[in-house]
Design an enzyme around this catalytic site. Structure first.
Site, mmCIF file in Angstrom:
data_model
loop_
_atom_site.group_PDB
_atom_site.id
_atom_site.type_symbol
_atom_site.label_atom_id
_atom_site.label_comp_id
_atom_site.label_asym_id
_atom_site.label_seq_id
_atom_site.Cartn_x
_atom_site.Cartn_y
_atom_site.Cartn_z
ATOM 1 N N GLY A 8 14.562 45.042 23.763
ATOM 2 C CA GLY A 8 13.747 44.136 22.790
ATOM 3 C C GLY A 8 14.527 43.572 22.056
ATOM 4 O O GLY A 8 16.726 43.256 22.195
ATOM 5 N N GLY A 11 17.420 45.382 20.093
ATOM 6 C CA GLY A 11 18.435 45.923 20.897
ATOM 7 C C GLY A 11 19.550 45.207 20.944
ATOM 8 O O GLY A 11 20.411 45.451 21.067
ATOM 9 N N ASN A 95 9.552 49.410 12.715
ATOM 10 C CA ASN A 95 9.083 48.753 10.965
ATOM 11 C C ASN A 95 8.195 49.869 11.340
ATOM 12 O O ASN A 95 7.848 51.021 11.903
ATOM 13 C CB ASN A 95 8.050 47.931 11.836
ATOM 14 C CG ASN A 95 9.361 47.124 11.812
ATOM 15 O OD1 ASN A 95 9.998 46.408 11.346
ATOM 16 N ND2 ASN A 95 8.801 46.168 12.934
ATOM 17 N N ALA A 121 15.428 38.474 14.498
ATOM 18 C CA ALA A 121 15.882 37.739 16.479
ATOM 19 C C ALA A 121 14.939 37.959 17.042
ATOM 20 O O ALA A 121 13.910 38.295 16.785
ATOM 21 C CB ALA A 121 16.894 39.600 16.758
ATOM 22 N N LYS A 177 10.023 48.429 2.866
ATOM 23 C CA LYS A 177 9.845 47.188 3.950
ATOM 24 C C LYS A 177 7.954 46.996 4.163
ATOM 25 O O LYS A 177 7.552 46.418 4.306
ATOM 26 C CB LYS A 177 10.725 47.413 4.585
ATOM 27 C CG LYS A 177 10.739 45.982 6.209
ATOM 28 C CD LYS A 177 12.039 46.389 7.165
ATOM 29 C CE LYS A 177 11.377 45.168 7.751
ATOM 30 N NZ LYS A 177 12.378 45.521 9.082
ATOM 31 N N ASN A 181 5.337 44.198 5.064
ATOM 32 C CA ASN A 181 5.102 43.604 6.311
ATOM 33 C C ASN A 181 3.457 44.568 5.991
ATOM 34 O O ASN A 181 3.037 43.622 6.409
ATOM 35 C CB ASN A 181 5.212 44.984 6.998
ATOM 36 C CG ASN A 181 6.701 44.728 7.612
ATOM 37 O OD1 ASN A 181 7.503 45.691 7.624
ATOM 38 N ND2 ASN A 181 6.937 43.988 7.586
ATOM 39 N N ASN A 185 2.305 40.844 7.593
ATOM 40 C CA ASN A 185 2.510 40.784 8.744
ATOM 41 C C ASN A 185 -0.246 41.106 8.753
ATOM 42 O O ASN A 185 0.059 39.991 9.853
ATOM 43 C CB ASN A 185 2.457 42.201 9.456
ATOM 44 C CG ASN A 185 4.037 42.276 9.238
ATOM 45 O OD1 ASN A 185 4.389 41.674 8.591
ATOM 46 N ND2 ASN A 185 5.011 42.625 10.018
ATOM 47 N N ASN A 195 3.707 32.656 8.018
ATOM 48 C CA ASN A 195 3.511 33.056 7.067
ATOM 49 C C ASN A 195 3.439 32.714 5.468
ATOM 50 O O ASN A 195 2.886 33.491 4.540
ATOM 51 C CB ASN A 195 4.992 33.830 6.451
ATOM 52 C CG ASN A 195 5.280 35.003 7.791
ATOM 53 O OD1 ASN A 195 4.675 35.217 8.347
ATOM 54 N ND2 ASN A 195 6.763 35.830 7.622
ATOM 55 N N SER A 249 6.170 39.238 13.194
ATOM 56 C CA SER A 249 6.580 39.931 14.065
ATOM 57 C C SER A 249 5.020 40.429 14.753
ATOM 58 O O SER A 249 4.937 40.074 15.898
ATOM 59 C CB SER A 249 7.456 41.219 13.674
ATOM 60 O OG SER A 249 6.804 41.703 12.982
#
Ligand code: PAF
Length: 294
Positions: A8, A11, A95, A121, A177, A181, A185, A195, A249
């Site tokens: 993904g 990676g 995550n 990314a 983190k 999130n 999220n 956000n 995400s």
């Protein structure tokens, strides 16, 4: 050779940044034999063509980076690990929390490490990976077998040119983190907004304080440094403001029909609450609402 399980965005970012010729993706059952080819747009806008081969039978990687989604990680490793030496360090990039513990409990003899990254990314089009945000990555051991390998793994990852730090308290960093999130999220996915836009929404304003009260109690139960609900809200909103225009995400997963990582974010917190006898109705509600979006 560094092997990467999970082709993904994350990676592909590491595959493109690590020294050419020293990286291979780990094939998943039924995957095509052709190498993985994509355009990679670096942070300064320069675009290059990347070709990453698959790990071949008999090849023995010195390091395994796992960049699968949290919910896929255990099954992907069950397929991959039988052909990878038991001394190869496994670095988990997932995550949330929960999947890391599953892996270190399933393979207690293997060196298991985790990474927490603020690199951004994404893949805005098929065949294109964009390094969208420059950040840093912390890597630390999740079990005693991984402990002596932390510095070596950090040095290997730093060959990418990305900022990498060894971290003694990686669980603490994963928790920090997770808090962010958990507070951003699910709201962005439910409200279907970037956000920064959650902050003015009545739904967010109604639930953020009770959510932070739950998280504050859970931090104490998990042995993490105590933080007041007010301080937690402040950290969440600072990140929401800083990343105001970003699609989280989780919202991106919902928009593209992929499974979300809600079970490892608010879902993890709700399960932890059950274990410790701490009521977590807001985490439970957010989890259920995001599950319904899927
Ligand atoms: O999951 C994400 O998208 C990010 O971690 C965050 C902090 C919400 C910023 O977009």
């Amino acid at each position: 050779m560094i092997a990467i399980l999970g082709a993904g965005s994350m990676g592909r970012l590491w595959a493109a940044m690590l020294p050419a010729g020293q990286v291979a993706f780990v094939p998943r059952p039924g995957q095509m034999p052709d190498p993985v080819c994509y355009r990679f747009q670096a942070i300064e806008g320069k675009s290059l063509s990347v070709t990453i081969p698959w790990l071949q039978p008999g090849q023995s990687p010195e390091l395994l980076l796992v960049t699968t989604k949290a919910g896929d990680t255990l099954e992907a490793l069950k397929d991959a690990l039988p052909s990878i030496a038991s001394s190869t360090p496994i670095v988990l990039f997932q995550n949330g929390l929960g999947s890391q513990q599953q892996v270190s409990e399933t393979w207690p003899q293997r060196p298991v490490l985790a990474a927490s990254t603020t690199e951004g990314a994404n893949r805005p089009a098929p065949g294109l990976t964009v390094h969208a945000g420059c950040g840093a990555t912390w890597v630390g051991a999740l079990n005693p077998t991984g402990q002596p390998l932390v510095n070596r793994v950090a040095q290997q990852l730093a060959k990418s040119g990305l900022e990498v730090h060894p971290e003694q308290d990686i669980l603490g960093r994963l928790w920090q983190k997770l808090v962010i999130n958990a507070g951003i999220n699910a709201f962005t996915a439910i409200l279907d907004c970037p956000n920064g836009a959650i902050l003015k929404q009545p739904y967010y304003q109604q639930w953020i304080n009770p959510l932070c009260e739950e998280i504050s109690r859970l931090l104490a139960a998990a042995g993490q440094p105590q933080q007041t609900p007010e301080a937690l809200r402040e950290s969440i909103e600072a990140v929401a403001r800083k990343t105001a225009a970003n699609t989280s995400s989780m919202r991106a997963d919902v928009l593209t029909g992929r499974p979300t990582e809600i079970d490892f974010i608010n879902g993890y917190l709700a399960r932890l609450g059950q274990q410790h006898g701490i009521a977590t109705p807001v985490n439970q509600m957010l989890t259920e609402q995001v599950q319904q979006l899927n």
